[in-house]
Scaffold this active site. Structure first.
Site, PDB file in Angstrom:
ATOM      1  CG  ASP A 128      31.369  43.605 156.287  1.00  0.00           C
ATOM      2  OD1 ASP A 128      32.243  43.431 157.631  1.00  0.00           O
ATOM      3  OD2 ASP A 128      31.778  43.569 155.283  1.00  0.00           O
ATOM      4  CG  HIS A 175      29.204  39.910 152.239  1.00  0.00           C
ATOM      5  ND1 HIS A 175      29.103  41.197 152.374  1.00  0.00           N
ATOM      6  CD2 HIS A 175      30.206  39.556 153.093  1.00  0.00           C
ATOM      7  CE1 HIS A 175      30.001  41.798 153.569  1.00  0.00           C
ATOM      8  NE2 HIS A 175      30.291  40.513 153.539  1.00  0.00           N
TER       9      HIS A 175
END
Ligand code: NGQ
Ligand code: ZN
Length: 453
Positions: free
Chosen positions: A324, A273
């Site tokens: 994810d 991220h």
């Protein structure tokens, strides 16, 4: 595993140095590419059904979360956030046994293959039994992931996750985290228990540290010290503004800044991220040799914020893509959302390519290089590639970079036709040999979850 050698032919293929035509590809019995020749004859070769591109590594996955994709979309109080989603995710965690996780992972890995991924880095933190005690074999859950990868044929980098705390300052874990936690000794036992299975199956191993919330600086230093120096290291960082605020309160530093002071960021590191960075932090990461693991569909779904991709890419920062939480499972969708986020913020088009360059090609090349680095696949001749559907008129009429731009930005979500990993066809004509059984087992898990809703 040995198979027979193959002689293949593609009318167009994206090679390490660019697009080539009439490409002869030789794959040996170990699944390695031994020769690639452009401008070759097709005589005596199997003709592939469309243009060939490398299979993309998926650098970030929590496989079990696939089972809840689309089930956290009922509005709550009006203040729904990442943190309220996490409560729902923890509820799912509390229901899954090893058979369930294996069934979910098999379904997911087949979906990833069909979406154009050839390998996955599983950021695996669901270690303990439902009551929080370790399984008799500490590696029980991790071995289910290995088995799912082996049965479906996706390449695997397993990243067992160290998780010990609920927040900065070494706070005790909360009850929803009991299936994730270890101390350093227990974690070392887990890693040792995994070594034989990884050797036997060819799964790569690496290290994951869940986040700066879940491990103290001393623990991070100890984990890095005890890791094989060539293994990749992944960590979630700076995904949510609240995490930035908590980090500032606890340490006086922002998360990426704090991490860069604890560890020597370099090519083994993958920062998952890294959404919230100042221009200084962006510069530090871009010049560190590390890869940022972007998960655009999940980041959008969870309301994380926008990664400063325009600045980061201009400075030559490395990146790859991950699915994810698996609200999407396709290469094209992740790359499209990555670019579109930047367009929506800037009110401009074609944000992530240099003047004159194709956005699809720029993102595809970047994510391929960064993804390979992050999953520890830098030196490989493995025959991992995707055949796009040459019968699709959009693909058939396109050539070179236009093929990627049509696939990614033309809404061709079913463009992936065949997928080879390590020299074996895992997907042929959009099907996996085990689809029926995998779907049946997966449906059982979904019904079990629905019954407890
Ligand atoms: C995870 N997922 O570990 O699955 C996290 C949520 C957390 C994402 N960050 C849990 N997308 O970060 O505490
Ligand atoms: Zn994650």
């Amino acid at each position: 595993m040995t198979q027979s050698a193959q002689k293949l032919f593609a009318t167009e293929a994206l090679l390490a140095d660019g697009w080539a035509r009439d490409v002869a590809i030789d794959v040996d019995a170990e699944g390695q590419i031994t020769a690639i020749k452009p401008n070759a004859s097709s005589v005596g070769r199997e003709r592939l059904a469309g243009p060939v591109v490398p299979a993309m590594p998926n650098l970030h996955s929590h496989a079990f979360q696939r089972a809840m994709a689309g089930l956290a979309e009922i509005a709550g109080s009006g203040e729904d956030s990442f943190w309220t989603w996490r409560e729902e995710m923890y509820r799912t965690v509390g229901l899954l046994d090893p058979d369930d996780v294996e069934a979910i992972a098999k379904k997911l890995f087949v979906e990833m293959l069909k979406g154009g991924f050839g390998s996955v880095a599983e950021f695996h933190y669901l270690h303990n039994a439902i009551d929080g005690r370790p399984y008799a074999d500490r590696a029980e859950m991790a071995k289910r992931i290995i088995r799912a990868a082996q049965r479906t044929g996706i390449g695997l980098t397993l990243l067992p996750v160290f998780y010990a705390h609920s927040n900065f300052g070494g706070a005790a874990p909360n009850p929803g985290q009991r299936r994730f936690v270890h101390d350093l000794d227990g974690f070392q036992d887990l890693r040792e228990a995994l070594t034989p299975a990884s050797v036997e199956t060819g799964a790569r191993l690496g290290l994951a540290i869940h986040s700066l919330r879940a491990a103290t600086p001393d623990e991070i230093r100890a984990l890095v010290r005890d890791t094989n120096p060539s293994d990749p290291i992944h960590i979630h960082v700076a995904e949510q503004q609240r995490e930035v605020d908590d980090c500032l309160t606890a340490t006086g530093r922002r998360p990426v800044q704090h991490l860069s002071e604890i560890a020597d960021l370099g090519s083994r590191w993958c920062l998952i991220h890294a959404t919230h960075m100042t221009p200084d932090e962006t510069r530090v990461v871009a010049s560190s040799g590390a890869v940022v693991g972007l998960c655009p569909a999940t980041e959008a779904n969870l309301g994380d914020g926008l990664f400063p991709a325009v600045d980061y890419l201009k400075q030559g920062g490395g990146f790859g893509i991950g699915t994810d939480s698996h609200v999407a499972t396709s290469v094209a969708e992740e790359l499209r959302i990555l670019e579109y986020g930047q367009r929506l913020r800037d009110q401009r088009r074609n944000r992530l390519a240099a003047p004159g360059a194709s956005v699809g090609r720029t993102l595809f090349d970047g994510a391929l290089a960064g993804g390979r680095q992050a999953i520890g696949m830098t030196v490989s001749n493995a025959a991992d590639f995707v055949v796009l559907d040459g019968d699709n008129p959009f693909i058939a009429a396109a050539t070179g970079d236009q093929i990627l731009d049509r696939w990614i930005f033309g809404g061709l979500d079913h463009a992936v036709r065949d997928v080879m990993v390590a020299g074996e066809w895992r997907i042929r004509n959009r099907a996996h040999g085990d689809d029926e059984r995998i779907d049946r087992d997966f449906l059982k898990v979904l019904k079990k979850l629905a019954a407890t809703a």
